[in-house]
Design a protein around this motif. Sequence first.
Motif, short mmCIF file in Angstrom:
data_model
loop_
_atom_site.label_atom_id
_atom_site.label_comp_id
_atom_site.label_asym_id
_atom_site.label_seq_id
_atom_site.Cartn_x
_atom_site.Cartn_y
_atom_site.Cartn_z
N ASN A 199 1.58 6.24 -6.97
CA ASN A 199 0.48 7.10 -7.39
C ASN A 199 0.93 8.56 -7.43
O ASN A 199 0.65 9.29 -8.39
CB ASN A 199 -0.69 6.91 -6.41
CG ASN A 199 -1.79 7.93 -6.65
OD1 ASN A 199 -1.81 8.96 -6.00
ND2 ASN A 199 -2.66 7.65 -7.60
N THR A 200 1.68 8.98 -6.41
CA THR A 200 2.19 10.36 -6.37
C THR A 200 3.14 10.62 -7.53
O THR A 200 3.06 11.66 -8.21
CB THR A 200 2.93 10.60 -5.04
OG1 THR A 200 2.09 10.18 -3.97
CG2 THR A 200 3.30 12.05 -4.87
N GLU A 252 1.10 10.80 -10.75
CA GLU A 252 0.34 12.06 -10.84
C GLU A 252 1.25 13.23 -11.20
O GLU A 252 0.86 14.14 -11.94
CB GLU A 252 -0.33 12.35 -9.49
CG GLU A 252 -1.68 11.68 -9.35
CD GLU A 252 -2.31 12.00 -8.01
OE1 GLU A 252 -1.67 12.71 -7.20
OE2 GLU A 252 -3.43 11.51 -7.77
N ASP A 263 -9.77 3.12 -15.94
CA ASP A 263 -9.21 4.46 -15.74
C ASP A 263 -10.04 5.44 -16.55
O ASP A 263 -10.56 5.10 -17.62
CB ASP A 263 -7.76 4.51 -16.22
CG ASP A 263 -6.92 3.44 -15.54
OD1 ASP A 263 -7.25 3.06 -14.41
OD2 ASP A 263 -5.94 2.99 -16.15
N ARG A 301 -7.57 1.98 -10.16
CA ARG A 301 -6.84 1.47 -9.00
C ARG A 301 -5.85 2.55 -8.55
O ARG A 301 -5.98 3.70 -8.93
CB ARG A 301 -6.10 0.18 -9.36
CG ARG A 301 -7.10 -0.91 -9.80
CD ARG A 301 -6.39 -2.16 -10.24
NE ARG A 301 -7.35 -3.09 -10.84
CZ ARG A 301 -7.00 -4.16 -11.54
NH1 ARG A 301 -5.72 -4.43 -11.72
NH2 ARG A 301 -7.91 -4.95 -12.05
N ALA A 302 -4.86 2.16 -7.72
CA ALA A 302 -3.93 3.17 -7.20
C ALA A 302 -3.17 3.86 -8.33
O ALA A 302 -2.97 5.08 -8.31
CB ALA A 302 -2.94 2.51 -6.24
N VAL A 303 -2.76 3.07 -9.30
CA VAL A 303 -2.11 3.66 -10.48
C VAL A 303 -2.85 3.17 -11.72
O VAL A 303 -3.57 2.18 -11.65
CB VAL A 303 -0.61 3.26 -10.56
CG1 VAL A 303 0.19 3.92 -9.46
CG2 VAL A 303 -0.46 1.75 -10.51
N THR A 337 -8.28 9.92 -13.57
CA THR A 337 -8.71 9.18 -12.37
C THR A 337 -8.50 7.69 -12.60
O THR A 337 -9.25 7.04 -13.31
CB THR A 337 -10.22 9.43 -12.12
OG1 THR A 337 -10.48 10.82 -12.29
CG2 THR A 337 -10.61 8.98 -10.73
N ASP A 362 0.83 -1.21 0.00
CA ASP A 362 0.00 0.00 0.00
C ASP A 362 0.86 1.26 0.00
O ASP A 362 0.58 2.22 -0.71
CB ASP A 362 -0.93 0.01 1.22
CG ASP A 362 -2.12 -0.93 1.04
OD1 ASP A 362 -2.28 -1.41 -0.11
OD2 ASP A 362 -2.84 -1.15 2.00
N THR A 363 1.94 1.23 0.82
CA THR A 363 2.84 2.38 0.87
C THR A 363 3.48 2.60 -0.50
O THR A 363 3.55 3.73 -1.00
CB THR A 363 3.95 2.14 1.92
OG1 THR A 363 3.33 1.68 3.11
CG2 THR A 363 4.74 3.39 2.18
N LEU A 392 2.40 1.61 -3.41
CA LEU A 392 1.41 2.04 -4.40
C LEU A 392 1.07 3.51 -4.23
O LEU A 392 0.91 4.25 -5.20
CB LEU A 392 0.14 1.19 -4.28
CG LEU A 392 0.20 -0.17 -4.97
CD1 LEU A 392 -1.08 -0.94 -4.69
CD2 LEU A 392 0.40 0.00 -6.48
N SER A 393 0.99 3.93 -2.96
CA SER A 393 0.66 5.33 -2.69
C SER A 393 1.76 6.24 -3.24
O SER A 393 1.50 7.29 -3.84
CB SER A 393 0.50 5.51 -1.17
OG SER A 393 0.56 6.86 -0.84
#
Lengths: 99, 545
Positions: B309-310, B313, B535, B339-341, B336, B302-303, B305-306
């Motif tokens: 994601n950043t 973006e 997406d 999923r996370a990415v 959007t 999760d970390t 992926l987060s």
Amino acid sequence: MLNINKVAENETMVFELEGRLDTVTAPELEEALKESLEGVTQLTLDFEKLEYISSAGLRVLLATQKQMSEQGEMKVVHVNESIMEILEVTGFTEILTIE
Amino acid sequence: MQDKKPGFIARMRSSMAANIIGAIVMILCVLGVLTSAISLASFTEAFKKEYSTTTYHIADTATTLINGDHLEAYLEGGESEEYLRTRRFLENYCKKISVSIIYVIMVDRSDYGSFTSIFNHVNNSVDNTSYTEWELGYKRATSDEEYRRKYKAIYEEGALYETIYSTNTTGNIHPHITTIVPVKDTAGDVAGLLCIQRPIRELRDARRPYLLTIAVSTFMVALLASMLFAFYFRSRYAMPIVRVSDEATRFAKENTKGEPLGRISRFAEIGNLAVSIDTMETDMVNHIEELMRATAEKGRIDTELSLANTIQENSIPNEFPAFPDRSEFDIYAAMTPARAVGGDFYNFFLIDDDHLAIIIGDVSGKGIPAALFMMVTNILISDRTQLGKTPHEILAEVNDIICVRNTAEMFVTVWLGILEISTGKLTAANAGHEYPAVKDPDGSYELFMDRHGFVIGGMDSVTYQEYEMHLEPGSRLFLYTDGVPEATASDGRMFGTDRMLAALNRDPEGPPETALKNVRAAVDGFVQDAEQFDDLTMLCLEYKG
């Protein structure tokens, strides 16, 4: 949901697809094709009852087309209007044999 | 402070072993009392029988001293020589055989209600009594119904002898046995009765040690049996169960693997229970560890992926207004991921002062593979666009590069346009991407059926065709990925391009941001609470001239 009906006759094989070919169901078709394409020279994909195809489904079509180009021929039949639109937009009409 | 422990009594009450052992001891005690009582009763019976037989023989012997034919005569003639002699014989006999009283009576045979004494000798020293002797001819009423019945049995029914036990006695009268035998005349008829009263102290005296022996031995056996059973029960049943119970309690509290119990009992029920507890502990501990490991792993993913994601973006321009100092055009975009990415992307940048590049793409598939593919494609296309190449050259080159090592058969659809800001001339090429929606000044949004090439990454040596269009001031260009028309409601219906155009045309003259918000609101209203499946990316350009 995708129903795959396989009809095999010697080196000719027909896959009748029914339902949606999307991210969830594309791996099922890929698996089914991988199992049965050995030695097949004539592959027909029947899209008569196929409602929708996503990019994941197109990926399977592309991979299958590439494999069949090496060992024989592949054609797609009974393509309905909405799927034909997707095939046209993505340029797949140019690499597939559609009847 | 220590936890308040239940008292000893309370613990014993709730202890299975104590309860079962207690019950067994109780049963053994009852059994002991019962055994003692039964054996005492049969002992007493045998003793009494033996005693009465002996007494009978004593009495029967005494009758030989008396002449039955002369009893009447004694009464009538008083204490004659013969009477006194007979009395002396009886007295001597009485002394020798230790009887309390020996007497001869004649019973009134009309109702056996009274009798007359003939001989009577008392020997108070035998049983420490204080009887007085009856005179010859002394008359008195029969003691009770039992005596009356027994007298009658001897006189009329020819009974050999009768015995009366007097055990419930008070005061000077001590427990005794009275045996009655007939005194017969020469004709063989019953002339009178000879009675002997003997103390049965011996019975009492014999019973006491007997009872003591029986009771003590029974209780000793019961105690020993209880102890043996308690020991056996404790080691065979109670201790294994206590160990299983303790282990289960400990495990419930600590959730850690303990010393395995193993097969602690040869009894199937307890043994299986112990083995099951061991198995359960192992499984539970493994499960807990697995769960913790999986949770930690998930947290790590999760970390990552987060963070991914950043990064994703920030790999595309996401601050608006993007060009605050350019009044000729306005641009707004949003991506959007489902999923996370995601595999969608857009990009725009100024190649030079007069040329604005706009890119939108959609990689087949979703998630991490699509995101990796998207990053590569965006960089390859953007780089070549910066170099001033034309759209069809750029797409063909990128396609060839990607096809070289594309073993995963991934592909990407791309629409690439370059706007000459001063003139409004837009040069574009489409590699399998959705039709753009275009709005002329004072017109409405409509799909622009441009010429399509094959997707990028599908097949090498593909050529792409380029086209041009002129944007008049007030024109708008709306680009999107298939996540918009293929947004699906829970009943399976898709959003479609018609609904998309309708949403755009609600406010066709509004700024790009409004166009995106209207489409997004329409999509959300259409799919309701169905999960976003693909997406979803949109870009809108307003050309102001």
